[in-house]
Enzyme design. Structure first.
Site, mmCIF file in Angstrom:
data_model
loop_
_atom_site.group_PDB
_atom_site.id
_atom_site.type_symbol
_atom_site.label_atom_id
_atom_site.label_comp_id
_atom_site.label_asym_id
_atom_site.label_seq_id
_atom_site.Cartn_x
_atom_site.Cartn_y
_atom_site.Cartn_z
ATOM 1 N N CYS A 1 37.865 38.216 36.081
ATOM 2 C CA CYS A 1 38.228 39.363 36.905
ATOM 3 C C CYS A 1 37.166 40.459 36.851
ATOM 4 O O CYS A 1 36.448 40.601 35.868
ATOM 5 C CB CYS A 1 39.549 39.991 36.440
ATOM 6 S SG CYS A 1 40.964 38.906 36.516
ATOM 7 N N GLY B 1 34.372 37.230 39.741
ATOM 8 C CA GLY B 1 35.535 36.559 40.320
ATOM 9 C C GLY B 1 35.296 36.283 41.789
ATOM 10 O O GLY B 1 35.107 37.214 42.564
ATOM 11 N N ASN C 1 41.704 43.367 34.090
ATOM 12 C CA ASN C 1 40.697 42.396 33.670
ATOM 13 C C ASN C 1 40.949 42.053 32.216
ATOM 14 O O ASN C 1 41.010 42.937 31.376
ATOM 15 C CB ASN C 1 39.296 42.997 33.846
ATOM 16 C CG ASN C 1 38.197 42.153 33.205
ATOM 17 O OD1 ASN C 1 37.244 42.683 32.656
ATOM 18 N ND2 ASN C 1 38.323 40.849 33.276
ATOM 19 N N GLY C 2 41.102 40.778 31.923
ATOM 20 C CA GLY C 2 41.362 40.342 30.560
ATOM 21 C C GLY C 2 42.486 39.335 30.531
ATOM 22 O O GLY C 2 42.780 38.676 31.525
ATOM 23 N N TYR D 1 25.922 36.352 29.339
ATOM 24 C CA TYR D 1 26.069 35.683 30.631
ATOM 25 C C TYR D 1 26.891 36.433 31.666
ATOM 26 O O TYR D 1 26.506 36.511 32.827
ATOM 27 C CB TYR D 1 26.684 34.295 30.397
ATOM 28 C CG TYR D 1 26.980 33.512 31.656
ATOM 29 C CD1 TYR D 1 25.961 33.056 32.480
ATOM 30 C CD2 TYR D 1 28.293 33.231 32.023
ATOM 31 C CE1 TYR D 1 26.233 32.329 33.637
ATOM 32 C CE2 TYR D 1 28.581 32.498 33.178
ATOM 33 C CZ TYR D 1 27.544 32.055 33.984
ATOM 34 O OH TYR D 1 27.801 31.352 35.120
#
Length: 489
Positions: A19, A45, A124-125, A265
């Site tokens: 996300c 995402g 997000n998570g 990354y």
């Protein structure tokens, strides 16, 4: 009905962030700013996106779509349905609660109507106790509309007895375990929260004279011309309204454990994390890797694009020339129309092509960010040998990925992770390369700015995917039989 773009058939060998979140307040046409911000966060995402805004006359308005932001939130017809000076947005892959789900109801932001007014939330998570919370909430009468763990937050807010939205959010998030960076909104307030360990990123920016933005990364502030103000601290909640930022710390303080794979990354190389350039950290990873795992060769080549900064650092430190031995087809994305079986069998060649004139008869050092299943690594090695490379040496810019992530990253089960089932020597033989070396965990910490390396008693980062040291207990997965790392491991 619009179809969700098929997953890229050759991207299954990378870990995927699930996300990205973005919000803005105090600007004209907030939706346009949000669309630009989400476009900059598209790498986090690519399955779907959503925007919620509020306007004094139109009230709350929302749009949720499958596909890329550029294909779904650039239409004037769509954007005109999202008026107002405040809004939030979200881009996603499938969350832990909805692997493979294609339902539009799972696309965030989520909205709830409370007695004191409406609120929308984007997350997000990953909530590691979502199953337990969901069972409790359903038993108490809650009706869930999605399979996303994030919806638990809305239901917990609805059951809170606090008198305003920020206080209800505090109540709800105190019940939540795991990792979360949240952006939320009421009619007049933009809210941002990070979990107590700060696993996932969230930053604050200033837009013009009186506007503010919240974003997963600084690169999305750049695209809208916002000035970076600061990172939201681990365990901090900010409430922004009328050009004023209020800060609260509603959680018990604990040691922060930011996700180190953001440096490796996930984040864009032009973002800033913890005051450090992501690009520079990745270049330094290559420097450390060259010191730890030198090899006699003719050319250092990245696996584009994620291996490029580390390859540049490796080449500079080793003195071996850098070259673009592999070229990426920039137009091969997840929206590629249903490939035939024959095209699928062409494998990674649809996405990557070897620069034959450069690599023929040369000993190649191939630098990549990670090895997950190893399937793509094998295909790239075969391409290089078919094109005439004399030797292929893999150098990997992260330690072996041995454990799944439960904090918002799409990770295979442990039995699918190559490094969880083989030693480095066995992996080298399996991939059939001339040599294979990973950066050490201490080397990775040094590259990220921790000169002493990793302190096992108090690690600075969440590095569970490499070490099995989970900073937050994965409650739901343990209930399903997942076994944590033993002392022997």
């Amino acid at each position: 009905m619009r179809q969700m773009p098929p997953a890229h058939p050759f991207d299954d060998d990378k870990l995927k962030e699930e996300c990205g979140v973005f919000g803005v307040v105090g600007v004209a046409d907030a939706a346009n700013f949000i669309a630009l911000g989400l476009h900059a966060l598209q790498h986090r995402g690519q399955e779907a996106g959503g925007i919620v805004t509020h306007d004094a006359d139109a009230g709350f308005q929302s749009a949720r779509r499958f596909g890329y932001v550029r294909d779904t939130f650039t239409s004037q017809k769509v954007m005109e349905t999202l008026p107002g000076p405040i809004g939030i947005g979200h881009v996603r892959y499938s969350t832990a609660g909805s692997k493979g789900s294609t339902a539009i109801r799972d696309v965030q932001p989520f909205f709830g109507e409370f007695s004191m007014g409406g609120a929308a939330i984007a997350h997000n998570g990953n909530i590691t106790n979502a199953d337990a919370l969901k069972r409790e909430l359903i038993d108490r009468g809650s009706i869930f509309q999605s399979s996303s763990d994030s919806e638990c937050i809305i239901h917990l807010m609805a059951r809170s007895l606090q008198r305003n939205i920020p206080e209800r959010m505090k109540d709800a998030l105190r019940r939540v375990e795991g990792a979360f960076s949240v952006v939320a909104m009421t009619r007049t307030k933009l809210i941002g929260v990070r979990d107590p360990r700060g696993v996932r990123p969230l930053v604050l920016g200033k837009v013009g004279d009186g506007g503010y933005a919240l974003s997963s990364e600084t690169c999305a502030l750049d695209i809208i011309g916002a000035d970076f103000v600061r990172e939201i601290e681990p365990g901090e909640m900010v409430v922004i309204s009328e050009g004023k930022v209020e800060s609260f710390h509603p959680f018990e303080r604990t040691a922060s454990r930011f996700c180190i794979f953001e440096h490796v990354y996930f984040s864009r190389p032009d973002s800033i994390l913890e005051g450090r350039s992501v690009y520079e950290t990745r270049r330094q990873i290559g420097v450390e890797l060259a010191r730890e795992a030198p090899v006699d060769a003719d050319l250092v080549c990245p696996v584009p694009d994620s291996g490029t900064p580390a390859a540049i650092g490796f080449a500079h430190e080793s003195g071996i020339p850098y070259g673009m031995g592999i070229i990426r087809n920039q137009y091969m994305g997840r929206t590629f129309i249903e490939p035939s079986e024959q095209i699928r069998n062409m494998g990674v060649r649809l996405k990557l092509n070897v620069n034959r004139a450069l690599i023929k008869n040369k000993r190649i050092i191939l630098v990549d960010d990670s090895v997950v299943r190893g399937t793509t690594s094998q295909k790239i090695k075969d391409m290089l040998l078919d094109a005439g490379a004399a030797e292929v040496h893999f150098r990997i810019a992260s330690p072996p990925t041995m454990w799944p992530c439960f904090y918002g990253v799409d990770t295979p089960d442990r039995d699918k992770l190559l490094a969880a089932n083989m030693t480095v020597d066995e992996m080298c033989k399996h991939l059939d390369v001339d040599s294979l070396q990973f950066i050490s965990i201490d080397g990775l910490y040094r590259a990220a700015g921790v000169a002493s390396g990793r302190d096992a008693a108090a690690p600075r980062y969440c590095d569970a995917c490499f070490t099995g040291d989970y900073p937050v207990k994965p409650t739901d997965m343990i209930a399903k039989g997942f076994e944590l790392k033993t002392v022997a491991e």
